[in-house]
Design an enzyme around this catalytic site. Structure first.
Site, PDB file in Angstrom:
ATOM      1  N   ASP A   8       0.855  -1.192   0.000  1.00 55.87           N
ATOM      2  CA  ASP A   8       0.000   0.000   0.000  1.00 55.87           C
ATOM      3  C   ASP A   8       0.890   1.241   0.000  1.00 55.87           C
ATOM      4  O   ASP A   8       2.034   1.207   0.475  1.00 55.87           O
ATOM      5  CB  ASP A   8      -0.915   0.013   1.229  1.00 55.87           C
ATOM      6  CG  ASP A   8      -1.935   1.146   1.159  1.00 55.87           C
ATOM      7  OD1 ASP A   8      -2.737   1.164   0.205  1.00 55.87           O
ATOM      8  OD2 ASP A   8      -1.926   2.032   2.035  1.00 55.87           O
ATOM      9  N   GLU A  10       0.808   5.768   0.465  1.00 58.10           N
ATOM     10  CA  GLU A  10       0.124   7.037   0.702  1.00 58.10           C
ATOM     11  C   GLU A  10       0.808   8.075  -0.176  1.00 58.10           C
ATOM     12  O   GLU A  10       2.021   7.985  -0.429  1.00 58.10           O
ATOM     13  CB  GLU A  10       0.195   7.447   2.179  1.00 58.10           C
ATOM     14  CG  GLU A  10      -0.494   6.486   3.135  1.00 58.10           C
ATOM     15  CD  GLU A  10      -1.984   6.334   2.886  1.00 58.10           C
ATOM     16  OE1 GLU A  10      -2.596   7.283   2.352  1.00 58.10           O
ATOM     17  OE2 GLU A  10      -2.527   5.271   3.215  1.00 58.10           O
ATOM     18  N   HIS A  58      -4.341  10.915   5.374  1.00 61.01           N
ATOM     19  CA  HIS A  58      -3.203  10.204   5.965  1.00 61.01           C
ATOM     20  C   HIS A  58      -2.584  10.903   7.163  1.00 61.01           C
ATOM     21  O   HIS A  58      -1.902  10.261   7.972  1.00 61.01           O
ATOM     22  CB  HIS A  58      -2.121   9.907   4.917  1.00 61.01           C
ATOM     23  CG  HIS A  58      -1.626  11.106   4.155  1.00 61.01           C
ATOM     24  ND1 HIS A  58      -0.976  12.169   4.746  1.00 61.01           N
ATOM     25  CD2 HIS A  58      -1.668  11.380   2.822  1.00 61.01           C
ATOM     26  CE1 HIS A  58      -0.640  13.034   3.819  1.00 61.01           C
ATOM     27  NE2 HIS A  58      -1.053  12.597   2.639  1.00 61.01           N
ATOM     28  N   HIS A 153      -5.481   6.759   7.437  1.00 64.07           N
ATOM     29  CA  HIS A 153      -4.836   5.817   6.530  1.00 64.07           C
ATOM     30  C   HIS A 153      -3.335   5.817   6.795  1.00 64.07           C
ATOM     31  O   HIS A 153      -2.717   6.871   6.974  1.00 64.07           O
ATOM     32  CB  HIS A 153      -5.077   6.224   5.071  1.00 64.07           C
ATOM     33  CG  HIS A 153      -6.471   6.004   4.610  1.00 64.07           C
ATOM     34  ND1 HIS A 153      -6.770   5.528   3.355  1.00 64.07           N
ATOM     35  CD2 HIS A 153      -7.661   6.177   5.241  1.00 64.07           C
ATOM     36  CE1 HIS A 153      -8.090   5.431   3.225  1.00 64.07           C
ATOM     37  NE2 HIS A 153      -8.646   5.824   4.354  1.00 64.07           N
ATOM     38  N   ASP A 158      -2.486  -0.332   6.670  1.00 65.66           N
ATOM     39  CA  ASP A 158      -3.428  -0.752   5.634  1.00 65.66           C
ATOM     40  C   ASP A 158      -2.960  -2.038   4.945  1.00 65.66           C
ATOM     41  O   ASP A 158      -3.778  -2.895   4.593  1.00 65.66           O
ATOM     42  CB  ASP A 158      -3.617   0.364   4.597  1.00 65.66           C
ATOM     43  CG  ASP A 158      -4.444   1.521   5.148  1.00 65.66           C
ATOM     44  OD1 ASP A 158      -4.855   1.437   6.319  1.00 65.66           O
ATOM     45  OD2 ASP A 158      -4.677   2.491   4.415  1.00 65.66           O
TER      46      ASP A 158
END
Length: 238
Positions: A8, A10, A58, A153, A158
């Protein structure tokens, strides 16, 4: 043995094409569908500020990222970690688009040339749960994965949640994996088949009460159909 990386990112915003960059990368390694603890987690300096909408998602401040390494400085480490693995990503097109852009800026080939394949869990979820919400939070709720710690997040958190979601979504693969491991084990010969000719199925006779209940049900159905039930006609002598 299959090695998978649940990944994942960001980012500073939603569009790599418009100059948005990766600010966090989180990866969780699975071997034989089990977490190994060999994870990769990096914060990266994007050389630009995050959009306010992204910051609300985030919560990673621009100031926090100022002294972090740039993607190009860690690109080889990232590729060495990912090389040859199957990647598991939710909404893969988004993350792959950003990773490909970062690799392009670093003068490196796109992601697909370094890995064995990419699985999009969003596409999987849409096929398994058509018409339902299939965000990571929705899947956690549906598959009983504890996401209570996810207030914002975060790439590593995640990825950890997605690893649990993916394992739950693909439970049926465990039996196949056990069979594969048995066949591939040291000194193992060819997988032996099951001789069905030796299989004896038990015959369980109905009780008198069960036979009476069955006959009563058939009589009701026969009456409801006006005597047109097929089994009554077949039971009559020809």
């Amino acid at each position: 043995m299959t090695r998978q990386i649940v990944l994942d990112t960001e980012t500073t915003g939603l569009s790599a094409a418009d100059g948005d960059r990766i600010i966090e990368l989180g990866c969780v390694e699975l071997v034989a569908r089990k977490p190994t603890g060999n994870n990769l987690h990096l914060y990266l300096n994007p050389d630009r500020d995050s959009h306010e909408d992204a910051l609300r998602v985030h919560g990673i401040s621009n100031e926090f990222l100022r002294d972090k390494p740039r993607f190009a400085e860690r690109a080889q480490e990232i590729l060495d970690y990912l090389r040859g693995a199957e990647l598991i990503i939710h909404n893969a097109g988004f993350d792959v688009g950003f990773l490909d852009k970062e690799l392009e800026l670093a003068g490196l080939p796109p992601l697909a040339t370094h890995v064995a394949g990419i699985v999009d869990t969003l596409a999987m979820a849409r096929e398994m749960f058509p018409g339902k919400r299939n965000s990571l939070d929705a899947l956690c709720d549906r598959l009983e994965v504890d996401n209570s710690g996810r207030t914002l997040h975060g790439a590593l958190l995640d990825a950890q949640l997605l690893a649990e979601v993916y394992i739950n979504m693909t439970r049926g693969q465990e039996a196949l994996l056990v069979m594969d491991e048995a066949a591939d084990g040291a000194g193992a010969g060819p997988a032996s088949g099951i001789d069905l000719r030796r299989l004896v199925l038990p015959v369980i006779a109905p009780t008198a009460a069960e036979l009476a209940a069955h006959e009563a049900l058939l009589t009701q159905l026969d009456k409801a159909s006006g005597g047109k039930t097929v089994w009554r006609n077949l039971s009559q002598p020809g």
